[in-house]
Enzyme design. Structure first.
Site, PDB file in Angstrom:
ATOM      1  N   ARG A 160      11.110  -5.044   5.543  1.00  0.00           N
ATOM      2  CA  ARG A 160      10.924  -3.614   5.286  1.00  0.00           C
ATOM      3  C   ARG A 160      11.886  -2.780   6.140  1.00  0.00           C
ATOM      4  NH1 ARG A 160       4.952  -1.330   5.142  1.00  0.00           N
ATOM      5  NH2 ARG A 160       4.872  -1.604   7.400  1.00  0.00           N
ATOM      6  N   ARG A 180      -1.038  -6.654  14.405  1.00  0.00           N
ATOM      7  CA  ARG A 180      -1.605  -5.665  13.475  1.00  0.00           C
ATOM      8  C   ARG A 180      -2.487  -6.343  12.429  1.00  0.00           C
ATOM      9  NH1 ARG A 180       3.496  -2.871  11.231  1.00  0.00           N
ATOM     10  NH2 ARG A 180       2.050  -1.686   9.963  1.00  0.00           N
ATOM     11  N   ARG A 198      -9.913   3.156   9.425  1.00  0.00           N
ATOM     12  CA  ARG A 198      -9.397   1.844   9.804  1.00  0.00           C
ATOM     13  C   ARG A 198     -10.413   0.995  10.562  1.00  0.00           C
ATOM     14  NH1 ARG A 198      -3.447   2.590   9.493  1.00  0.00           N
ATOM     15  NH2 ARG A 198      -2.410   0.739  10.264  1.00  0.00           N
ATOM     16  N   LYS A 250       0.826  -1.212   0.000  1.00  0.00           N
ATOM     17  CA  LYS A 250       0.000   0.000   0.000  1.00  0.00           C
ATOM     18  C   LYS A 250       0.863   1.267   0.000  1.00  0.00           C
ATOM     19  CE  LYS A 250      -2.131  -0.121   3.859  1.00  0.00           C
ATOM     20  NZ  LYS A 250      -1.859   0.936   4.816  1.00  0.00           N
ATOM     21  N   ARG A 289      11.175  -0.363  11.639  1.00  0.00           N
ATOM     22  CA  ARG A 289      10.198   0.215  12.551  1.00  0.00           C
ATOM     23  C   ARG A 289       9.881  -0.784  13.656  1.00  0.00           C
ATOM     24  NH1 ARG A 289       5.422   2.194   8.708  1.00  0.00           N
ATOM     25  NH2 ARG A 289       4.223   1.098  10.299  1.00  0.00           N
TER      26      ARG A 289
HETATM   27  P1  AMP Z   1       0.575   2.617   9.359  1.00  0.00           P
HETATM   28  O1  AMP Z   1       1.780   3.442   9.056  1.00  0.00           O
HETATM   29  O2  AMP Z   1      -0.644   3.032   8.568  1.00  0.00           O
HETATM   30  O3  AMP Z   1       0.853   1.140   9.263  1.00  0.00           O
HETATM   31  O4  AMP Z   1       0.175   2.926  10.879  1.00  0.00           O
HETATM   32  C1  AMP Z   1       1.073   2.615  11.935  1.00  0.00           C
HETATM   33  C2  AMP Z   1       0.299   2.583  13.246  1.00  0.00           C
HETATM   34  O5  AMP Z   1      -0.287   3.879  13.472  1.00  0.00           O
HETATM   35  C3  AMP Z   1      -0.871   1.612  13.286  1.00  0.00           C
HETATM   36  O6  AMP Z   1      -0.485   0.286  13.602  1.00  0.00           O
HETATM   37  C4  AMP Z   1      -1.726   2.236  14.374  1.00  0.00           C
HETATM   38  O7  AMP Z   1      -1.183   1.969  15.659  1.00  0.00           O
HETATM   39  C5  AMP Z   1      -1.555   3.732  14.108  1.00  0.00           C
HETATM   40  N1  AMP Z   1      -2.583   4.203  13.177  1.00  0.00           N
HETATM   41  C6  AMP Z   1      -2.400   4.628  11.903  1.00  0.00           C
HETATM   42  N2  AMP Z   1      -3.567   4.984  11.337  1.00  0.00           N
HETATM   43  C7  AMP Z   1      -4.505   4.770  12.281  1.00  0.00           C
HETATM   44  C8  AMP Z   1      -5.915   4.908  12.300  1.00  0.00           C
HETATM   45  N3  AMP Z   1      -6.601   5.318  11.222  1.00  0.00           N
HETATM   46  N4  AMP Z   1      -6.560   4.589  13.452  1.00  0.00           N
HETATM   47  C9  AMP Z   1      -5.901   4.174  14.549  1.00  0.00           C
HETATM   48  N5  AMP Z   1      -4.584   3.994  14.597  1.00  0.00           N
HETATM   49  C10 AMP Z   1      -3.876   4.277  13.468  1.00  0.00           C
END
Ligand code: AMP
Length: 232
Positions: free
Chosen positions: A143, A187, A104, A29, A176
């Protein structure tokens, strides 16, 4: 994030496109999002990136978000919806955007509908990229991200020119904390339990596109281009 250069597509109808991209962690993504914002010249709105940026400052919300993120859990909806509303209200209405990582869960999808309505905005595309769990877990394990500008690499599929160093800004690459295997499993479970049902929220919309993300990044990109009607 790296600086974006606009292309011919940025002056076309695609420059105003409002897109939501969805899919489990590791499905590609992020890579596809970068390609779309480069091609169309639209804004990249990633809630994960907004939270990570907040860590760097003294923002108290950043500290709260970090505790959830490092456990692989979702940041509470009231915090997340608030930062999205703030970000969206700053958006130039004449420029398109790509939401990556939001909404989400169903609660966020409903809050997002209200925000868009309030701002008189409509979506043009919701792209859902899917792939089996085991494949995405393996992809995430490789990654690496730039510790400074956030550019994303992969130890096998997208190597930097110099090992461990960002091509864009020269800073060291890191893994990360929430990309560690156990966290990734959590996740993915959250994705399957909470985020996958959001696809249902859009199931009657003509702009929902379901994309198979189990092939190469190029396969995924081509399928997205076809879905959006971008001429080859
Ligand atoms: P991502 O970079 O999109 O994989 O997001 C990393 C982390 O940020 C996720 O595992 C969540 O802990 C938090 N996060 C990102 N977007 C959201 C969202 N829309 N709602 C809640 N937590 C989020």
């Amino acid at each position: 994030m790296p600086n974006r250069t606009s292309t011919a597509a940025s002056s076309s109808k695609f420059a105003t496109m409002r897109i939501v991209i969805m899919g489990p962690p590791g499905v590609g993504k992020g890579t596809e999002s970068e390609r779309l914002i480069d091609m169309f010249g639209i804004s990249h709105i990633s809630t994960g990136a907004i939270f990570r940026d907040m860590f760097e400052t003294d923002d108290p919300i950043g500290a709260i978000a970090k505790s959830y993120i490092n456990r692989g859990e979702l940041v509470p909806d009231d915090i997340t919806n608030k930062i999205v509303r703030q970000r969206l209200s700053k958006q130039d209405p004449n420029q398109g955007f790509l939401f990556d990582g939001y909404p989400r869960n169903i609660n966020q999808a409903e809050a997002f509908d209200v925000m868009l309505d309030d701002l008189n905005l409509t979506l043009d595309a919701v792209i859902n990229i899917s792939a089996p769990d085991e494949l995405t877990i393996d992809r995430i394990a490789g990654r690496r991200v730039c510790s400074s500008c956030g550019a994303v690499y992969h130890v096998l599929h997208k190597k930097p020119n110099n090992e461990g160093v960002c091509d864009v800004c020269g800073a060291p690459l890191i893994q990360r904390e929430d990309d560690m295997k156990e966290t990734v499993r959590r996740r993915l479970k959250i994705y399957n339990d909470l985020t996958a049902p959001v696809i249902d929220h859009y199931k009657d919309k003509p702009f929902l596109h379901i994309i198979d993300g189990s092939g190469t990044m190029e396969d995924t990109h081509q399928a997205v281009m076809d879905a959006l009607g971008v001429a080859p």
